[in-house]
Structure formats: C-alpha cells, structure tokens
Design a protein around this motif. Structure first.
Motif, PDB file in Angstrom:
ATOM      1  N   GLY A 174       0.813  -1.145   0.149  1.00 61.97           N
ATOM      2  CA  GLY A 174       0.102  -0.047   0.027  1.00 61.97           C
ATOM      3  C   GLY A 174       0.913   1.268   0.076  1.00 61.97           C
ATOM      4  N   TYR A 175       0.124   2.399   0.322  1.00 61.97           N
ATOM      5  CA  TYR A 175       0.983   3.734   0.369  1.00 61.97           C
ATOM      6  C   TYR A 175       0.817   4.246   1.694  1.00 61.97           C
ATOM      7  CZ  TYR A 175       1.419   4.154  -4.786  1.00 61.97           C
ATOM      8  OH  TYR A 175       2.071   3.901  -5.757  1.00 61.97           O
ATOM      9  N   HIS A 176       1.900   4.831   2.310  1.00 61.33           N
ATOM     10  CA  HIS A 176       1.965   5.336   3.616  1.00 61.33           C
ATOM     11  C   HIS A 176       2.323   6.805   3.397  1.00 61.33           C
ATOM     12  CE1 HIS A 176       2.781   5.963   7.651  1.00 61.33           C
ATOM     13  NE2 HIS A 176       3.864   6.312   7.643  1.00 61.33           N
ATOM     14  N   ILE A 177       1.271   7.579   3.905  1.00 59.23           N
ATOM     15  CA  ILE A 177       1.332   9.084   3.808  1.00 59.23           C
ATOM     16  C   ILE A 177       2.366   9.499   4.839  1.00 59.23           C
ATOM     17  CG2 ILE A 177       0.268  11.160   3.812  1.00 59.23           C
ATOM     18  CD1 ILE A 177      -0.470   9.345   1.640  1.00 59.23           C
ATOM     19  N   CYS A 178       3.323  10.135   4.748  1.00 60.89           N
ATOM     20  CA  CYS A 178       4.313  10.830   5.790  1.00 60.89           C
ATOM     21  C   CYS A 178       4.897  12.142   5.507  1.00 60.89           C
ATOM     22  CB  CYS A 178       5.380   9.609   5.887  1.00 60.89           C
ATOM     23  SG  CYS A 178       6.315   9.203   4.782  1.00 60.89           S
ATOM     24  N   ALA A 179       5.525  12.668   6.247  1.00 59.38           N
ATOM     25  CA  ALA A 179       6.321  14.014   6.054  1.00 59.38           C
ATOM     26  C   ALA A 179       7.700  13.589   5.682  1.00 59.38           C
ATOM     27  CB  ALA A 179       6.028  14.813   7.053  1.00 59.38           C
ATOM     28  N   VAL A 180       8.225  13.713   4.405  1.00 62.46           N
ATOM     29  CA  VAL A 180       9.353  13.482   4.069  1.00 62.46           C
ATOM     30  C   VAL A 180       9.941  14.938   3.262  1.00 62.46           C
ATOM     31  CG1 VAL A 180      10.780  12.074   2.582  1.00 62.46           C
ATOM     32  CG2 VAL A 180       8.805  11.350   3.348  1.00 62.46           C
ATOM     33  N   PRO A 181      11.130  15.348   4.121  1.00 60.80           N
ATOM     34  CA  PRO A 181      11.567  16.657   3.658  1.00 60.80           C
ATOM     35  C   PRO A 181      11.971  16.366   2.473  1.00 60.80           C
ATOM     36  CG  PRO A 181      12.259  16.138   5.793  1.00 60.80           C
ATOM     37  CD  PRO A 181      11.547  14.806   5.251  1.00 60.80           C
ATOM     38  N   GLY A 182      11.589  17.568   1.442  1.00 58.41           N
ATOM     39  CA  GLY A 182      12.158  17.611   0.079  1.00 58.41           C
ATOM     40  C   GLY A 182      11.066  16.813  -1.011  1.00 58.41           C
ATOM     41  N   LEU A 183      10.375  15.974  -0.416  1.00 57.24           N
ATOM     42  CA  LEU A 183       9.269  15.071  -1.206  1.00 57.24           C
ATOM     43  C   LEU A 183       7.886  15.871  -1.169  1.00 57.24           C
ATOM     44  CD1 LEU A 183      10.396  11.559  -0.570  1.00 57.24           C
ATOM     45  CD2 LEU A 183      11.282  13.227  -2.214  1.00 57.24           C
ATOM     46  N   PRO A 184       7.561  16.637  -2.293  1.00 56.23           N
ATOM     47  CA  PRO A 184       6.276  17.244  -2.032  1.00 56.23           C
ATOM     48  C   PRO A 184       4.909  16.520  -2.038  1.00 56.23           C
ATOM     49  CG  PRO A 184       6.993  17.271  -4.456  1.00 56.23           C
ATOM     50  CD  PRO A 184       8.145  17.058  -3.512  1.00 56.23           C
ATOM     51  N   ASP A 185       5.002  15.376  -2.486  1.00 56.66           N
ATOM     52  CA  ASP A 185       3.797  14.527  -2.375  1.00 56.66           C
ATOM     53  C   ASP A 185       3.792  13.690  -0.967  1.00 56.66           C
ATOM     54  OD1 ASP A 185       4.363  13.537  -5.692  1.00 56.66           O
ATOM     55  OD2 ASP A 185       2.983  14.728  -5.022  1.00 56.66           O
ATOM     56  N   GLY A 186       4.726  13.542  -0.228  1.00 56.59           N
ATOM     57  CA  GLY A 186       4.933  12.848   0.994  1.00 56.59           C
ATOM     58  C   GLY A 186       4.308  11.460   1.133  1.00 56.59           C
ATOM     59  N   GLU A 187       4.469  10.918   0.054  1.00 52.69           N
ATOM     60  CA  GLU A 187       3.821   9.708  -0.088  1.00 52.69           C
ATOM     61  C   GLU A 187       5.150   8.635  -0.535  1.00 52.69           C
ATOM     62  OE1 GLU A 187       0.875   8.912  -3.063  1.00 52.69           O
ATOM     63  OE2 GLU A 187      -0.294   9.336  -1.442  1.00 52.69           O
ATOM     64  N   VAL A 188       5.131   7.202   0.312  1.00 51.34           N
ATOM     65  CA  VAL A 188       5.950   6.131  -0.032  1.00 51.34           C
ATOM     66  C   VAL A 188       5.196   4.998   0.051  1.00 51.34           C
ATOM     67  CG1 VAL A 188       7.687   4.814   1.409  1.00 51.34           C
ATOM     68  CG2 VAL A 188       7.430   7.549   1.730  1.00 51.34           C
ATOM     69  N   ARG A 189       5.732   4.293  -1.144  1.00 48.08           N
ATOM     70  CA  ARG A 189       5.070   3.123  -1.481  1.00 48.08           C
ATOM     71  C   ARG A 189       5.934   1.961  -0.708  1.00 48.08           C
ATOM     72  NH1 ARG A 189       6.289  -0.615  -5.469  1.00 48.08           N
ATOM     73  NH2 ARG A 189       7.368   0.674  -6.589  1.00 48.08           N
ATOM     74  N   LEU A 190       4.719   1.105  -0.169  1.00 50.87           N
ATOM     75  CA  LEU A 190       5.409   0.108   0.742  1.00 50.87           C
ATOM     76  C   LEU A 190       5.359  -1.074  -0.339  1.00 50.87           C
ATOM     77  CD1 LEU A 190       3.814   0.937   4.097  1.00 50.87           C
ATOM     78  CD2 LEU A 190       6.145   1.485   3.051  1.00 50.87           C
ATOM     79  N   SER A 191       6.246  -2.107  -0.142  1.00 48.43           N
ATOM     80  CA  SER A 191       6.062  -3.219  -1.158  1.00 48.43           C
ATOM     81  C   SER A 191       6.915  -4.157  -0.429  1.00 48.43           C
ATOM     82  CB  SER A 191       6.219  -2.881  -2.649  1.00 48.43           C
ATOM     83  OG  SER A 191       7.689  -2.502  -2.618  1.00 48.43           O
ATOM     84  N   GLY A 192       6.499  -5.671  -0.595  1.00 49.70           N
ATOM     85  CA  GLY A 192       7.203  -6.971  -0.407  1.00 49.70           C
ATOM     86  C   GLY A 192       7.932  -7.356  -1.599  1.00 49.70           C
ATOM     87  N   GLN A 193       8.735  -8.171  -1.505  1.00 50.30           N
ATOM     88  CA  GLN A 193       9.295  -8.764  -2.589  1.00 50.30           C
ATOM     89  C   GLN A 193       9.104 -10.481  -2.866  1.00 50.30           C
ATOM     90  OE1 GLN A 193      11.371  -6.447  -4.388  1.00 50.30           O
ATOM     91  NE2 GLN A 193      10.897  -5.031  -3.069  1.00 50.30           N
ATOM     92  N   ARG A 194       9.217 -10.659  -3.886  1.00 52.87           N
ATOM     93  CA  ARG A 194       9.323 -12.450  -4.385  1.00 52.87           C
ATOM     94  C   ARG A 194       9.867 -12.606  -5.573  1.00 52.87           C
ATOM     95  NH1 ARG A 194       3.177 -13.813  -5.737  1.00 52.87           N
ATOM     96  NH2 ARG A 194       2.983 -12.738  -7.854  1.00 52.87           N
ATOM     97  N   LEU A 195      10.534 -13.768  -5.768  1.00 56.77           N
ATOM     98  CA  LEU A 195      11.234 -14.059  -6.996  1.00 56.77           C
ATOM     99  C   LEU A 195       9.973 -14.123  -8.055  1.00 56.77           C
ATOM    100  CD1 LEU A 195      13.857 -16.958  -6.516  1.00 56.77           C
ATOM    101  CD2 LEU A 195      14.138 -14.452  -6.378  1.00 56.77           C
TER     102      LEU A 195
END
Length: 285
Positions: free
Chosen positions: A176-197
């Motif tokens: 999903g997407y986590h909304i957070c305050a990230v300095p310098g990133l105007p959208d303040g949005e970080v995508r969270l993802s898991g990995q698999r082969l």
C-alpha cells in the motif's frame, strides 16, 4: 518525479496529461519513461512557466478541482520556479512481461553470467545469489526487513534488488501507500512493497541450487498498488489477494470491510474493467 495513485490512474485513463511542480531545476527530461505503479509514464514536455500564466484549462488537465486549487498546491516553496510537465501513458512496464518469460538453458547461462558481472563490480562482494535465495525463502517480506537480515543498509540493498528486477528476476508486491512527511518530497507518499522471485527468477535460482519446494504461487492479477494500505490490508485479511478473487464479491460487501473506501472501490472497479471483470451481483454463499 513522485505522483500520487489518483494522479497515475488519471494519466492511464487519459484524463490527466499535465503536472506542475516547484523545482529548483528540471528534474526530468523529455523522453524519459517513468516506471510507476500503473505502468510507464512518458515525459513529453518540460518548461518553466510563470505562475500567473496558468489557466483553468491547465488545472483541469492536471487533475485539479480548479485553478485556485492548483495555485494553492503550488503556494509551497514559492521561492522555486514552476515547471509545466507534459505526460502521457506509455503502456505496460516491459519488466512485467519479462518476469513471466521462462528462460531456456542457454539464456539461463547468459543471465548467470550477467549476475557474475554484478558481483564482480560490487564493493560489498558477491551478493546476487544470496539476495535471490533470501527473497525466495521470505516471499512478500519488505525490503527493509530483508536488508536487516543481511546486515546491509536498506537503501543500498534496494538499489541492488532493482538490478535484479531489471532482469525480470524479482517482483514487488504492493502493501500500500503510507502518507508521511518526507523533507523535500512534495507528495509525502511512500510506496510500501514486499519482494518475491518472479517465475523467471525461480528458474534461474533452481538452475543454480536445484529445484525446491515453494508455496503455490497465487494465480491471477495482483491487487493494484494504487488502492492504499488500509484497503490492501483489509482485502488480504479476508483472503482477497487478486482481482479475480475481488470480482467474486459485491461492491456493497467490499465497502463493508474496514479500510475499503469509495476511492479504493473505484480504483478496483477500473482495474477489474481492464480485465473484462466487474464486481459480483451478489456474493456466493
């Protein structure tokens, strides 16, 4: 160039073809193809424009509710110039196709030779096989957790995993997407993802280590990355991991799940329509 899920969906549907950003200098070039959660987005123009030159048509094409709303967004970082970025949807990310292409023996040898070159060029020493094995043993685990198990910085680990992803050997699964305050990133949005082969990665690793027992791979199209973290968690909690599974539920029943709101439902409906599917008329049983 960060873009919100709603913005990406609108670009894919052709409703949005502009973006406006406050940058100290151009951050993208004409012809750049951005890999996003909805596929490739191509930059077709980049120009610095005065804020006073913006019109209502610009706001509409950028997906803003009004010219005033667009100017409100651009009010932050007023010391920086405004850039007008033309965008278009450029199709499916070719890595998605590559992940499902199972290599023959000769191609596996070529892929392994490429991995050897990555190992030889790495300042941390050989890492490709250990990383593939770690992801294989821990499917759907997020990159920061995997990096910690190897004692590597997350950013460095993710950079290396992207090299494997470029070769179609791994894939990201949206949490999903986590909304957070990230300095310098105007959208303040970080995508969270898991990995698999990917299926391609499994063939390559099995060539090295021999076949191993794996949990059955889920059949179907994964949930879209744009529905948000609460909706993704809610759907997974009731064992809905693919769009095909979602299509067995009614919109009404999905809406009753805590975390699945109208925006997530609209994005699910759009993703289903692309597959020729829709929500069920009534839930079975």
């Amino acid at each position: 160039m960060l873009m919100r899920p709603a913005e990406l969906e609108a670009i894919r549907e052709g409703r949005v073809d502009l973006a406006f950003r406050r940058w100290d200098r151009p951050r993208v070039k004409v012809g750049t193809r951005l890999r996003t959660a909805v596929g490739l987005v191509e930059v077709v123009s980049v120009e610095q424009v005065p804020l006073s030159s913006l019109r209502a048509e610009d706001a509409r094409r950028a997906g803003a509710h009004s010219l005033a709303a667009l100017k409100d967004v651009l009010a932050a970082r007023a010391e920086r110039p405004v850039f007008r970025v033309g965008l278009r949807y450029a199709g499916v990310d070719p890595r998605e196709t590559l992940r499902g292409q199972l290599p023959g023996p000769a191609e596996v040898v070529a892929i392994l030779a490429g991995l050897d070159r990555l190992d030889a060029a790495s300042p941390v020493g050989p890492w490709t096989r250990d990383t593939l094995r770690l992801i294989d043993r821990n499917p759907e685990v997020r990159a920061p957790e995997l990096a910690a198990r190897l004692g590597r910085p997350t950013a460095e680990f993710k950079r290396d995993v992207r090299k494997l992803k470029e070769r179609g050997l791994t894939e990201s699964l949206a949490i999903g997407y986590h909304i957070c305050a990230v300095p310098g990133l105007p959208d303040g949005e970080v995508r969270l993802s898991g990995q698999r082969l990917s299926p391609r990665g499994e063939v390559v690793l099995d060539h090295e280590d021999g076949p191993r027992e794996r949990a059955p791979r889920r059949e179907g199209t994964p949930l879209p990355r744009t529905i948000g973290a609460p909706a993704t968690r809610a759907l997974r909690a009731v064992d809905l991991h693919t769009l095909q599974a979602v299509s067995t539920w009614t919109r009404h029943d999905l809406a009753a799940l805590h975390g699945v709101g109208p925006i997530a439902l609209d994005r699910l409906e759009a993703a289903l329509a692309q597959l020729g599917l829709s929500f069920a008329d009534r839930r079975p049983g």
